[in-house]
Design a protein around this motif. Structure first.
Motif, PDB file in Angstrom:
ATOM      1  N   CYS A  12       0.833  -1.202   0.000  1.00  0.00           N
ATOM      2  CA  CYS A  12       0.000   0.000   0.000  1.00  0.00           C
ATOM      3  C   CYS A  12       0.870   1.256   0.000  1.00  0.00           C
ATOM      4  N   CYS A  13       0.570   2.172  -0.934  1.00  0.00           N
ATOM      5  CA  CYS A  13       1.309   3.431  -1.084  1.00  0.00           C
ATOM      6  C   CYS A  13       2.809   3.186  -1.285  1.00  0.00           C
ATOM      7  N   ALA A  14       3.146   2.036  -1.868  1.00  0.00           N
ATOM      8  CA  ALA A  14       4.529   1.697  -2.231  1.00  0.00           C
ATOM      9  C   ALA A  14       5.467   1.666  -1.040  1.00  0.00           C
ATOM     10  N   GLY A  15       4.913   1.536   0.174  1.00  0.00           N
ATOM     11  CA  GLY A  15       5.751   1.450   1.358  1.00  0.00           C
ATOM     12  C   GLY A  15       6.193   2.778   1.932  1.00  0.00           C
ATOM     13  N   TYR A  16       5.584   3.887   1.513  1.00  0.00           N
ATOM     14  CA  TYR A  16       6.021   5.213   1.952  1.00  0.00           C
ATOM     15  C   TYR A  16       5.186   5.779   3.102  1.00  0.00           C
ATOM     16  N   LEU A  17       4.174   5.070   3.558  1.00  0.00           N
ATOM     17  CA  LEU A  17       3.333   5.540   4.655  1.00  0.00           C
ATOM     18  C   LEU A  17       3.378   4.538   5.808  1.00  0.00           C
ATOM     19  N   CYS A  50       1.060   3.046   7.295  1.00  0.00           N
ATOM     20  CA  CYS A  50       0.090   1.958   7.145  1.00  0.00           C
ATOM     21  C   CYS A  50       0.507   0.936   6.106  1.00  0.00           C
ATOM     22  N   SER A  51       1.577   1.165   5.390  1.00  0.00           N
ATOM     23  CA  SER A  51       1.997   0.257   4.328  1.00  0.00           C
ATOM     24  C   SER A  51       2.374  -1.099   4.906  1.00  0.00           C
ATOM     25  N   GLY A  52       1.886  -2.156   4.250  1.00  0.00           N
ATOM     26  CA  GLY A  52       2.158  -3.509   4.691  1.00  0.00           C
ATOM     27  C   GLY A  52       1.252  -4.012   5.800  1.00  0.00           C
ATOM     28  N   ARG A  53       0.309  -3.189   6.266  1.00  0.00           N
ATOM     29  CA  ARG A  53      -0.580  -3.569   7.369  1.00  0.00           C
ATOM     30  C   ARG A  53      -2.045  -3.610   6.948  1.00  0.00           C
ATOM     31  N   CYS A  54      -2.290  -3.571   5.659  1.00  0.00           N
ATOM     32  CA  CYS A  54      -3.668  -3.520   5.160  1.00  0.00           C
ATOM     33  C   CYS A  54      -4.093  -4.820   4.489  1.00  0.00           C
ATOM     34  N   GLY A  55      -3.367  -5.897   4.691  1.00  0.00           N
ATOM     35  CA  GLY A  55      -3.716  -7.169   4.074  1.00  0.00           C
ATOM     36  C   GLY A  55      -3.459  -7.208   2.585  1.00  0.00           C
ATOM     37  N   GLU A  56      -2.428  -6.506   2.119  1.00  0.00           N
ATOM     38  CA  GLU A  56      -2.159  -6.463   0.677  1.00  0.00           C
ATOM     39  C   GLU A  56      -1.794  -7.825   0.104  1.00  0.00           C
ATOM     40  N   SER A  57      -1.135  -8.654   0.897  1.00  0.00           N
ATOM     41  CA  SER A  57      -0.688  -9.944   0.378  1.00  0.00           C
ATOM     42  C   SER A  57      -1.849 -10.873   0.049  1.00  0.00           C
ATOM     43  N   ARG A  58      -2.992 -10.715   0.728  1.00  0.00           N
ATOM     44  CA  ARG A  58      -4.141 -11.588   0.478  1.00  0.00           C
ATOM     45  C   ARG A  58      -4.919 -11.172  -0.765  1.00  0.00           C
ATOM     46  N   CYS A  59      -5.055  -9.880  -0.989  1.00  0.00           N
ATOM     47  CA  CYS A  59      -5.827  -9.408  -2.143  1.00  0.00           C
ATOM     48  C   CYS A  59      -5.213  -8.103  -2.647  1.00  0.00           C
ATOM     49  N   PRO A  60      -4.081  -8.167  -3.341  1.00  0.00           N
ATOM     50  CA  PRO A  60      -3.407  -6.927  -3.764  1.00  0.00           C
ATOM     51  C   PRO A  60      -4.202  -6.121  -4.776  1.00  0.00           C
ATOM     52  N   CYS A  82      -6.809  -4.096  -2.902  1.00  0.00           N
ATOM     53  CA  CYS A  82      -6.169  -3.039  -2.113  1.00  0.00           C
ATOM     54  C   CYS A  82      -5.677  -1.904  -3.007  1.00  0.00           C
ATOM     55  N   LEU A  83      -5.147  -2.243  -4.163  1.00  0.00           N
ATOM     56  CA  LEU A  83      -4.693  -1.194  -5.076  1.00  0.00           C
ATOM     57  C   LEU A  83      -5.873  -0.390  -5.615  1.00  0.00           C
ATOM     58  N   ALA A  84      -6.972  -1.068  -5.933  1.00  0.00           N
ATOM     59  CA  ALA A  84      -8.154  -0.348  -6.401  1.00  0.00           C
ATOM     60  C   ALA A  84      -8.693   0.578  -5.311  1.00  0.00           C
ATOM     61  N   THR A  85      -8.686   0.120  -4.074  1.00  0.00           N
ATOM     62  CA  THR A  85      -9.130   0.977  -2.972  1.00  0.00           C
ATOM     63  C   THR A  85      -8.208   2.176  -2.804  1.00  0.00           C
ATOM     64  N   GLU A  86      -6.915   1.955  -2.959  1.00  0.00           N
ATOM     65  CA  GLU A  86      -5.940   3.052  -2.814  1.00  0.00           C
ATOM     66  C   GLU A  86      -6.151   4.126  -3.867  1.00  0.00           C
ATOM     67  N   VAL A  87      -6.288   3.724  -5.139  1.00  0.00           N
ATOM     68  CA  VAL A  87      -6.360   4.716  -6.213  1.00  0.00           C
ATOM     69  C   VAL A  87      -7.679   5.480  -6.195  1.00  0.00           C
ATOM     70  N   PHE A  88      -8.764   4.902  -5.640  1.00  0.00           N
ATOM     71  CA  PHE A  88     -10.048   5.603  -5.611  1.00  0.00           C
ATOM     72  C   PHE A  88     -10.214   6.448  -4.354  1.00  0.00           C
ATOM     73  N   LEU A  89      -9.763   5.941  -3.226  1.00  0.00           N
ATOM     74  CA  LEU A  89      -9.937   6.676  -1.975  1.00  0.00           C
ATOM     75  C   LEU A  89      -8.766   7.596  -1.661  1.00  0.00           C
ATOM     76  N   CYS A  90      -7.580   7.265  -2.104  1.00  0.00           N
ATOM     77  CA  CYS A  90      -6.370   8.074  -1.846  1.00  0.00           C
ATOM     78  C   CYS A  90      -5.661   8.331  -3.172  1.00  0.00           C
TER      79      CYS A  90
END
Length: 259
Positions: free
Chosen positions: A63-68, A70-80, A83-91
């Motif tokens: 999440c956020c390429a590891g620059y925040l 919260c990166s790595g704590r949002c369950g990205e490994s289970r459904c990347p 998570c990427l779609a949520t990132e680009v629409f909400l942030c």
């Protein structure tokens, strides 16, 4: 408060010497159709660019390429993908900036002064519009309310335009990486090289100490060559063994030379 290690890595980014293939002022001329697509479909373009920046390997996604934090704590490994779609629409803004930092750290790209001025103007205009909106809400003046709305619309237009130009800049840089402007790369870099901001600063690299001139590795210095010829006679034992002290009777008796 960021750690000292994080600050050291941020200082390391300032030493980058490469530049973008196209600056923000020239992106519209460089790829007008993609710039229009990024203007009207920014989140979709941000999704596509992040996936392409990861070499289409979503197992690399953080999440956020590891620059925040919260990166790595949002369950990205289970459904990347989700998570990427949520990132680009909400942030959306963070997704564009994270892709930018990702490319800068991978290719050692610095941000030019012109690009910094454009990005800084965008942020300042947003802050001014927010201040005008707060003042208009407190005072209740219709004139200030209209001025705040105009500034908000203007700041939104500048924000969307700058983000579209930044995404076009990223796309052109990825085209350069993928060989559309030259030979393609030899291989995909390993995972730990995708974002250099998350890596420890490498130790200095140097060459091993060289041996003395003319001396090969692992061998002691050669012994001196044996003397030959007159040098051997000169360095032989002198006087010969048994010649000193002289035997009795070898010298003339006293008074011999006075005769």
């Amino acid at each position: 408060m960021p750690s000292q290690e994080y600050m050291d890595k941020m200082q390391l980014r300032q030493s980058y010497r490469n530049v973008w293939h196209t600056d923000l002022m020239s992106t519209i001329q460089a790829d007008s159709p993609f710039c229009c697509l990024a203007l009207w479909c920014g989140p979709c373009v941000s999704y596509m660019l992040r996936k392409r920046a990861l070499y289409n390997d979503m197992s690399r996604y953080v999440c956020c390429a590891g620059y925040l934090p919260c990166s790595g704590r949002c369950g990205e490994s289970r459904c990347p993908e989700f998570c990427l779609a949520t990132e680009v629409f909400l942030c959306f803004g963070n997704s564009v900036a994270s892709t930018r930092f990702l490319l800068q750290d991978e290719f050692n790209i610095q941000t030019t002064q012109c690009d910094n001025c454009i990005i800084g103007f965008m942020f300042c205009l947003q802050q001014v519009a927010c201040i005008f909106a707060i003042v208009a809400m407190i005072v209740g003046s219709e004139e200030l309310s209209e001025a705040s709305q105009i500034l908000s619309c203007l700041s939104d237009m500048v924000y969307c335009s700058v983000c579209a130009c930044m995404q076009t800049q990223h796309k052109i840089e990825l085209d350069k990486r993928d060989g559309k402007f030259g030979p393609p790369p030899m291989a995909v870099p390993p995972f730990q090289q995708m974002s250099r901001i998350d890596q420890p600063i490498p130790p200095p690299v140097g060459y091993p100490q060289q041996p003395a001139y003319g001396q090969p590795y692992g061998y002691p210095p050669p012994p001196p060559a044996p003397a030959q010829g007159y040098q051997a006679a000169a360095y032989s034992a002198y006087p010969p063994p048994g010649s000193y002290p002289p035997p009795a009777g070898s010298y003339p008796p006293p008074g011999y030379y006075g005769k």
